[in-house]
Design an enzyme around this catalytic site. Structure first.
Site, mmCIF file in Angstrom:
data_model
loop_
_atom_site.group_PDB
_atom_site.id
_atom_site.type_symbol
_atom_site.label_atom_id
_atom_site.label_comp_id
_atom_site.label_asym_id
_atom_site.label_seq_id
_atom_site.Cartn_x
_atom_site.Cartn_y
_atom_site.Cartn_z
ATOM 1 N NE ARG A 193 -3.717 -0.093 1.758
ATOM 2 C CZ ARG A 193 -4.191 -0.986 2.690
ATOM 3 N NH1 ARG A 193 -4.778 -0.466 3.823
ATOM 4 N NH2 ARG A 193 -5.160 -1.225 2.461
ATOM 5 C CB CYS A 219 -9.835 -9.607 14.152
ATOM 6 S SG CYS A 219 -9.098 -10.548 12.950
ATOM 7 C CB CYS A 273 -5.518 -16.257 15.681
ATOM 8 S SG CYS A 273 -4.859 -14.875 14.533
#
Ligand SMILES: *Cc1c(COP(=O)(O)O)cnc(C)c1O
Length: 435
Positions: free
Chosen positions: A121, A141, A134
């Site tokens: 980005r 989240c 995770c």
């Protein structure tokens, strides 16, 4: 460090007496994550009404549950409904309430992905999603769209494609390992990735974003820190949201990382009902710096689906920033940011301190409300930059000091660019001019 009574009770309910020593084994913790309501009830002694339970089960079908026994042990079971630990770990049926401003991928991370696993980005840095796993699924989240996808660690071939992209794009000087949680990988696998990245000359800094110090502190082993040390400069950002998360075990985890020479930052998310209070955030940031963790960002909650009950007005964040600046150590103050919906990146937001301006004075106000004037210099010689650093009196004198092409506001400020304004695409007025 002894286990707390609560930890011992939970451990014994998971396995019989022998397991007490295993509590601090992170693999045991991962193997025994709590993924269903019945087990949650059994281990905490909390009981839900039948109707409530049915709603919760429906929620879990869309957004699954996973809590480490360690994080579970921090829940205040007497007063769980108001408990910040409970709220971050345990689902609310409100997650299924959709509002029309919410998006599946609000930050357009998938759209800004030139190759799988990479989000590119900003000009000089990339996110590298090296893990889709995770230990705990945080209810807030931002990548909720991915939570519950089959947990996996990408194969070497896939990781190699990401590394190849980084190798071929020389402008990338900062690589952020993200996920999922990169520390769900084995030490050996992580060591291999870091070794490969370190072979790339233009990669100056490697950062790792992980919540394991908070939800799985036993992951921070000596073996891990010894391995990380070989690959310096490594920076780590973790994710504490509430002072209650600073416990003997989590403090020990950040201490080990800091002792390994790793600068530590913290990224918090502003969450309604969890930490949307100036006093809580102030306590949090002060505890963090006491433990050598520098508050880095405070995020406005993203527009991801299922998060509407966690969102606060932006004004709450500004009120919190107002309560920090001047009132506590400057390095304890994070930057409050809104990650632009649509993928524009992080935008800092703060109270206004510059309140007026004339040709020779700037009027400012401080945290106490004192209004003051700063007199501008009378004889500032503005040097007209000719982009020729080699001949400039300021002597940049570094080989890589070549001029970059200005974009955005930098372009409007530049003396070399003739651009007068930045205009949105398909501006009607300008379209009429062309016709
Ligand atoms: C947050 C983020 C970064 C890193 O931004 P910093 O301001 O340098 O911490 C890089 N890429 C993406 C896609 C991000 O979301």
């Amino acid at each position: 460090m002894n286990l707390t009574q609560r930890q011992e009770n939970i451990a014994r309910k998971i396995e019989d007496a022998v397991c007490i020593s295993k509590w601090r084994d992170w693999k045991w913790q991962v193997k025994n994550v709590i993924q269903d309501i019945d087990t949650f009830e059994k281990l905490t002694g909390i009981k839900f009404e039948r109707e409530e339970k049915e709603k919760l089960i429906k929620t879990l079908e869309i957004f699954p549950l996973s809590i480490t026994p360690f994080y579970l042990s921090l829940i205040d079971t007497e007063n769980y409904k108001n408990d910040p630990i409970f709220k971050q770990a345990f689902p609310s049926y409100k997650e299924l309430e959709k509002s029309n401003c919410e998006m599946n991928d609000p930050l357009a991370e998938d759209a800004d992905s030139p190759v799988e696993l990479i989000t590119h980005r900003y000009p000089d840095r990339v996110l590298f999603h090296i893990s889709n796993a995770c230990a705990m699924y945080c209810r807030h989240c931002t990548r909720k769209r991915k939570v519950g996808d089959v947990d996996y660690i990408p194969q070497k071939e896939k990781i190699e494609k990401g590394i190849k992209y980084i190798r071929e794009n020389k402008e990338i000087r900062d690589v952020l390992l993200s996920g999922g949680d990169p520390f769900m990988l084995s030490d050996e696998y992580l060591d291999w990735i870091l070794t490969e990245l370190r072979k790339i000359e233009h990669v100056e800094v490697i950062r790792i974003g992980t919540r394991t110090p908070v939800v799985l502190p036993y992951r921070i082993t000596e073996n891990l820190t010894n391995m990380l040390k070989k690959h310096h400069p490594i920076w780590i950002n973790t994710h504490f949201n509430h002072p209650r998360e600073l416990t003997p075990s989590t403090k020990k985890a950040v201490e080990k990382l800091a002792d390994a020479g790793i600068p530590l930052g913290n990224q918090s998310v502003l969450l309604a009902g969890v930490n949307d209070c100036p006093r809580i955030i102030k306590k949090l940031v002060q505890l963090l710096v006491k433990n050598r963790v520098r508050p880095y960002y405070l995020y406005q909650c993203d527009l991801s689906e299922g998060l509407s009950h966690f969102r606060t007005p932006v004004g709450k964040g500004i009120e919190i920033m107002e309560s920090l600046r001047g009132h506590t150590s400057g390095f304890a103050i994070p930057t409050y940011v809104i990650d632009a919906p649509g993928g524009g990146g992080k935008i800092p937001v703060m109270p206004n301190y510059l309140i007026s301006w004339s040709t020779n004075k700037v009027i400012l106000r401080n945290y106490e409300g004192v209004i003051t004037a700063y007199k501008e210099p009378d004889n500032y010689q503005n040097i007209c930059c000719d982009l020729n650093c080699a001949e400039c009196d300021l002597e940049l004198n570094i080989s890589e000091g070549e001029e970059v092409i200005a974009i955005g506001l930098e372009k409007l400020l530049s003396e070399h660019d003739k651009t007068l304004s930045l205009t949105p695409e398909n501006n009607d007025r300008l379209n009429r001019r062309e016709n």
